[in-house]
Each structure stands twice: as structure tokens, then as C-alpha cells.
Design a protein around this motif. Structure first.
Motif, PDB file in Angstrom:
ATOM      1  N   SER A  71      -4.538   0.205   5.496  1.00 47.37           N
ATOM      2  CA  SER A  71      -5.950  -0.024   5.404  1.00 47.37           C
ATOM      3  C   SER A  71      -6.061   1.044   6.689  1.00 47.37           C
ATOM      4  CB  SER A  71      -6.372  -1.928   5.874  1.00 47.37           C
ATOM      5  OG  SER A  71      -5.569  -1.932   7.234  1.00 47.37           O
ATOM      6  N   ARG A  72      -5.064   0.589   8.062  1.00 49.24           N
ATOM      7  CA  ARG A  72      -5.741   1.856   9.143  1.00 49.24           C
ATOM      8  C   ARG A  72      -5.745   3.573   8.797  1.00 49.24           C
ATOM      9  NH1 ARG A  72      -4.894   1.165  14.245  1.00 49.24           N
ATOM     10  NH2 ARG A  72      -4.889   3.086  15.760  1.00 49.24           N
ATOM     11  N   PHE A  73      -4.990   3.999   8.359  1.00 44.78           N
ATOM     12  CA  PHE A  73      -5.022   5.451   7.532  1.00 44.78           C
ATOM     13  C   PHE A  73      -5.344   6.136   6.474  1.00 44.78           C
ATOM     14  CE2 PHE A  73      -1.410   4.900  10.447  1.00 44.78           C
ATOM     15  CZ  PHE A  73      -1.796   5.904  11.904  1.00 44.78           C
ATOM     16  N   THR A  74      -5.742   4.983   5.444  1.00 47.33           N
ATOM     17  CA  THR A  74      -6.581   5.048   4.555  1.00 47.33           C
ATOM     18  C   THR A  74      -8.005   4.611   4.603  1.00 47.33           C
ATOM     19  OG1 THR A  74      -5.846   3.348   2.576  1.00 47.33           O
ATOM     20  CG2 THR A  74      -4.468   5.356   3.219  1.00 47.33           C
ATOM     21  N   ILE A  75      -8.483   5.070   2.983  1.00 43.72           N
ATOM     22  CA  ILE A  75     -10.113   4.296   2.736  1.00 43.72           C
ATOM     23  C   ILE A  75      -9.866   2.536   2.615  1.00 43.72           C
ATOM     24  CG2 ILE A  75     -11.371   6.503   2.379  1.00 43.72           C
ATOM     25  CD1 ILE A  75     -10.921   5.822  -0.131  1.00 43.72           C
ATOM     26  N   GLN A  76      -8.695   2.479   2.026  1.00 44.23           N
ATOM     27  CA  GLN A  76      -8.353   0.860   1.308  1.00 44.23           C
ATOM     28  C   GLN A  76      -8.306   0.241   2.698  1.00 44.23           C
ATOM     29  OE1 GLN A  76      -4.892   0.183  -1.024  1.00 44.23           O
ATOM     30  NE2 GLN A  76      -6.176  -0.095  -2.862  1.00 44.23           N
ATOM     31  N   ARG A  77      -9.479  -1.195   2.531  1.00 41.37           N
ATOM     32  CA  ARG A  77      -8.933  -2.340   3.209  1.00 41.37           C
ATOM     33  C   ARG A  77      -7.377  -3.366   3.173  1.00 41.37           C
ATOM     34  NH1 ARG A  77     -14.508  -5.921   1.586  1.00 41.37           N
ATOM     35  NH2 ARG A  77     -13.045  -7.649   2.999  1.00 41.37           N
ATOM     36  N   SER A 110      -4.498  -3.571  -0.012  1.00 45.00           N
ATOM     37  CA  SER A 110      -3.033  -3.599   0.239  1.00 45.00           C
ATOM     38  C   SER A 110      -2.113  -4.283   0.499  1.00 45.00           C
ATOM     39  CB  SER A 110      -3.484  -2.603   1.851  1.00 45.00           C
ATOM     40  OG  SER A 110      -3.747  -3.381   2.680  1.00 45.00           O
ATOM     41  N   LEU A 111      -3.020  -5.568   1.204  1.00 44.97           N
ATOM     42  CA  LEU A 111      -1.617  -7.184   1.176  1.00 44.97           C
ATOM     43  C   LEU A 111      -1.046  -7.182  -0.121  1.00 44.97           C
ATOM     44  CD1 LEU A 111      -0.425  -8.043   2.720  1.00 44.97           C
ATOM     45  CD2 LEU A 111      -2.565 -10.162   2.957  1.00 44.97           C
ATOM     46  N   ALA A 112      -3.132  -7.646  -1.069  1.00 43.25           N
ATOM     47  CA  ALA A 112      -2.874  -8.001  -2.656  1.00 43.25           C
ATOM     48  C   ALA A 112      -1.701  -6.859  -3.685  1.00 43.25           C
ATOM     49  CB  ALA A 112      -4.080  -7.189  -3.001  1.00 43.25           C
ATOM     50  N   ALA A 113      -1.737  -5.958  -2.986  1.00 43.81           N
ATOM     51  CA  ALA A 113      -1.164  -4.715  -3.780  1.00 43.81           C
ATOM     52  C   ALA A 113       0.175  -5.224  -3.668  1.00 43.81           C
ATOM     53  CB  ALA A 113      -1.360  -3.561  -3.364  1.00 43.81           C
ATOM     54  N   PHE A 114       1.071  -4.988  -2.315  1.00 42.08           N
ATOM     55  CA  PHE A 114       2.235  -5.411  -2.282  1.00 42.08           C
ATOM     56  C   PHE A 114       3.214  -6.974  -2.188  1.00 42.08           C
ATOM     57  CE2 PHE A 114       0.419  -2.085   1.363  1.00 42.08           C
ATOM     58  CZ  PHE A 114       2.005  -0.697   0.368  1.00 42.08           C
ATOM     59  N   TYR A 115       2.086  -7.114  -2.089  1.00 39.92           N
ATOM     60  CA  TYR A 115       2.565  -9.107  -2.366  1.00 39.92           C
ATOM     61  C   TYR A 115       2.668  -8.792  -4.243  1.00 39.92           C
ATOM     62  CZ  TYR A 115      -0.517 -11.986  -4.947  1.00 39.92           C
ATOM     63  OH  TYR A 115      -1.685 -12.776  -5.216  1.00 39.92           O
ATOM     64  N   LEU A 116       2.059  -8.641  -4.966  1.00 42.94           N
ATOM     65  CA  LEU A 116       2.769  -8.232  -5.926  1.00 42.94           C
ATOM     66  C   LEU A 116       3.870  -7.923  -6.223  1.00 42.94           C
ATOM     67  CD1 LEU A 116      -1.180  -8.101  -7.929  1.00 42.94           C
ATOM     68  CD2 LEU A 116       0.261 -10.422  -7.469  1.00 42.94           C
ATOM     69  N   ILE A 117       3.900  -6.247  -5.453  1.00 45.49           N
ATOM     70  CA  ILE A 117       4.871  -5.961  -5.732  1.00 45.49           C
ATOM     71  C   ILE A 117       6.475  -6.569  -5.076  1.00 45.49           C
ATOM     72  CG2 ILE A 117       6.551  -3.788  -4.755  1.00 45.49           C
ATOM     73  CD1 ILE A 117       3.019  -2.389  -4.638  1.00 45.49           C
ATOM     74  N   SER A 118       5.815  -7.929  -4.130  1.00 47.19           N
ATOM     75  CA  SER A 118       7.018  -8.434  -2.961  1.00 47.19           C
ATOM     76  C   SER A 118       7.499  -9.711  -4.014  1.00 47.19           C
ATOM     77  CB  SER A 118       6.890  -8.342  -2.511  1.00 47.19           C
ATOM     78  OG  SER A 118       6.652  -7.284  -1.035  1.00 47.19           O
ATOM     79  N   ILE A 156       7.491  -6.846   7.037  1.00 49.36           N
ATOM     80  CA  ILE A 156       7.467  -5.117   6.975  1.00 49.36           C
ATOM     81  C   ILE A 156       6.133  -4.722   5.553  1.00 49.36           C
ATOM     82  CG2 ILE A 156       8.382  -4.186   4.666  1.00 49.36           C
ATOM     83  CD1 ILE A 156      11.063  -4.739   5.665  1.00 49.36           C
ATOM     84  N   VAL A 157       5.943  -5.991   4.702  1.00 51.44           N
ATOM     85  CA  VAL A 157       4.328  -6.342   4.288  1.00 51.44           C
ATOM     86  C   VAL A 157       3.678  -6.226   5.249  1.00 51.44           C
ATOM     87  CG1 VAL A 157       3.714  -7.625   2.687  1.00 51.44           C
ATOM     88  CG2 VAL A 157       5.978  -7.192   2.022  1.00 51.44           C
ATOM     89  N   ALA A 158       3.502  -7.035   5.968  1.00 53.17           N
ATOM     90  CA  ALA A 158       2.043  -7.244   6.481  1.00 53.17           C
ATOM     91  C   ALA A 158       2.231  -6.199   7.681  1.00 53.17           C
ATOM     92  CB  ALA A 158       2.651  -8.494   8.009  1.00 53.17           C
ATOM     93  N   VAL A 159       3.171  -5.462   8.362  1.00 56.33           N
ATOM     94  CA  VAL A 159       3.189  -4.142   8.473  1.00 56.33           C
ATOM     95  C   VAL A 159       2.243  -2.870   7.783  1.00 56.33           C
ATOM     96  CG1 VAL A 159       4.088  -2.177   9.830  1.00 56.33           C
ATOM     97  CG2 VAL A 159       4.641  -3.914  10.418  1.00 56.33           C
ATOM     98  N   LEU A 160       3.127  -2.801   6.179  1.00 55.25           N
ATOM     99  CA  LEU A 160       2.707  -1.928   5.418  1.00 55.25           C
ATOM    100  C   LEU A 160       1.530  -1.924   5.301  1.00 55.25           C
ATOM    101  CD1 LEU A 160       6.254  -1.520   2.657  1.00 55.25           C
ATOM    102  CD2 LEU A 160       5.435   0.320   4.598  1.00 55.25           C
ATOM    103  N   ALA A 161       0.394  -3.510   4.793  1.00 61.17           N
ATOM    104  CA  ALA A 161      -0.860  -3.159   5.036  1.00 61.17           C
ATOM    105  C   ALA A 161      -1.881  -3.147   5.847  1.00 61.17           C
ATOM    106  CB  ALA A 161      -0.861  -4.544   4.260  1.00 61.17           C
TER     107      ALA A 161
END
Length: 284
Positions: free
Chosen positions: A85-91, A95-103, A76-81
Motif C-alpha cells: 500500500s505504501r509503494f503502489t497504488i493499491q490500498r 493487498s491484505l485480502a490478497a495476502f490472506y487468501l494466499i496464506s 510478515i503478511v501485515a508488513v507486506l500488505a
């Protein structure tokens, strides 16, 4: 040197589990390094924590619910990241760093709802000495699936590591191979989580791979040497843990770290050999 593994069943099972895990962790770590995704592996290791914690809340320390939960959370985290990155300007790395900290925060909070500090330490750092037959079967199944999948996608995976633009220009395999490889990373982290916990599982993946690169050049040789270093680290780490009465998981990773530092200094492509080698004349 062999007495602890002959006399005690838990040492025997710990060594067997670590060796089996090394067979696929080494090659997966090499590809993570070649794809410049080493820190991605670390982030994904943290990302599986809430799923494993949810499995712990439902079934305690049972292996299957924690494994399935960790695998689902990692995917889930890999897909969300990837979607961010695909639909926003963020690399993707941001996004992976943000999601893993939340996780990570969510996982620790979930464990604290039901478990004690001992349970939290078990989830974070694993208990390789507590591996039972069910855990060995689970690790064996994960390694078998990983090796078969790597064999099937080997050529396109190598092509994407070397020249992803070329692969996309001649084939549509690039994106599926990337997703398959991410699934393999999560799968091996879940397998390593049983023995080394979510924080150290990536250590048996990355340190042997990084050490092997200082000795050999070819991809096949690097993968083989990474497996050997992972196996050696597991064996020596368990011996250190037994004789010094220290935690087994960190001992295995520290031995792998020591081999990495020695390779960094004395490897054929290490610091000392690199400085002793005569500089080549550049040709215009």
C-alpha cells in the motif's frame, strides 16, 4: 452449572484458558472496531495459518513451534500488505485480502502434506478442550504482554482512533503505535488459535466488542463490558458443548453471536431503543 468444571480437569483448563484469553481479546477487539479494522482482524486470523502449519510439519501439534510460526506469518503478511500500500497504488485492505487468501491456501496445503483431516480441523477450529498446562502458560504470557503493551500505548492509540491526522501533526508516535497494535492483534490471534483455531479465533475478539458498543459509550466501559461478554460466552459455550455434545469452539462463538444479536435488538443503543427514542430537533 459448575459440576462439569469441578469434575473434569479438561473442562476446568478449557474455561481457564478461555477466560484468560478474554482479558486481552476484548480490548483488542474494541480498538479494532474503533479503527474500522474489524475485517482486518479476520484476514490476519487466516494469515497465521501457514506459519502454524509449518510448525506442525516440523514438530507435530507441539505448541511453541506452531505459536512462533503463526506469529511470524502474521507479522510478515501485515508488513507486506503495508509495503504494497505504501509503494503502489493499491490500498492496504486490498493487498491484505490478497495476502490472506494466499496464506490460507498455502496453510491448508502444508497441513495436507503431512497431516490428516483431523489435524486440519484441529488447526482450523482449535481444540479448547485439549488445552494443557503448557498451552495455558503460553496464553497467559500472551495476555500479560498484550495488557502491558496496551497500557503503555493507550493514550496515543486512543488519539489515533479518534483523530489520526491530529496525532501525526503533533507527534511521530502514529506509525509506531500502528505497528505495535498490529503486532498485538497477531499475538492475540495466535493465542486464540490454540483454543479456537485460525478461523474462529477472531470471533472471541470481535463479537463481544461489537455487542458492548450497543450498551455503553465510553471506551473504558466498552473494553470492560467486552471482557465480561467474552468470559460469559466462554462459560456458557463450554456448558452448551458439554450438555449437547457439540464442538466447544463453535459453541463459544455461537453464544457470543447470540449475545451480539440480543444486544443489537435490546441494547441501550440498539434497534428497539433507537426507534423508541424521540428524534432530536436539528439546530442550524
Amino acid at each position: 452449572m459448575l459440576a462439569p468444571f469441578v469434575q473434569f480437569g479438561f473442562m476446568n483448563r478449557a474455561l481457564a484458558g478461555a477466560i484468560i484469553l478474554s482479558l486481552s481479546a476484548g480490548p483488542v477487539g474494541v480498538f479494532l472496531m474503533l479503527r474500522r479494522m474489524s475485517l482486518t482482524g479476520d484476514a490476519m486470523a487466516h494469515a497465521i495459518l501457514p506459519g502454524a502449519a509449518a510448525g506442525f510439519l516440523v514438530s507435530g501439534l507441539a505448541i511453541l513451534p506452531m505459536t512462533l510460526g503463526g506469529f511470524a506469518a502474521g507479522l510478515i503478511v501485515a508488513v507486506l500488505a503495508g509495503l504494497v500500500s505504501r509503494f503502489t497504488i493499491q490500498r492496504e485492505d486490498n493487498s491484505l485480502a490478497a495476502f490472506y487468501l494466499i496464506s490460507l491456501a498455502l496453510g491448508v496445503m502444508l497441513v495436507s502434506l503431512k497431516g490428516s483431516n483431523v489435524d486440519l480441523m484441529h488447526v482450523l477450529f482449535g481444540t479448547v478442550l485439549a488445552l494443557n498446562n503448557d498451552a495455558l502458560i503460553m496464553i497467559g504470557a500472551i495476555v500479560t504482554v498484550s495488557l502491558v503493551a496496551l497500557a503503555l500505548v493507550w493514550r496515543p492509540l486512543v488519539a489515533e482512533c479518534l483523530d489520526p491526522t491530529f496525532l501525526r501533526s503533533v507527534s511521530k508516535a502514529g506509525h509506531p503505535v500502528h505497528l505495535i497494535f498490529l503486532a498485538l492483534v497477531v499475538l492475540n490471534l495466535v493465542g486464540g488459535f490454540q483454543a479456537l483455531g485460525t478461523l474462529l479465533a477472531v470471533g472471541l475478539m470481535m463479537l463481544p466488542a461489537a455487542a458492548a458498543r450497543f450498551w455503553v459509550r465510553s471506551l473504558e466501559a466498552t473494553c470492560g463490558l467486552a471482557v465480561l461478554i467474552a468470559v460469559l460466552s466462554s462459560y456458557l459455550g463450554l456448558l452448551v458443548s458439554y450438555h449437547l455434545s457439540v464442538a466447544s469452539g463453535p459453541a463459544i462463538i455461537l453464544v457470543a453471536g447470540t449475545i451480539y444479536l440480543l444486544s443489537l435488538l435490546f441494547g441501550r443503543r440498539g434497534v428497539i431503543a433507537g426507534n423508541m427514542r424521540p428524534a432530536r430537533h436539528r439546530v442550524a
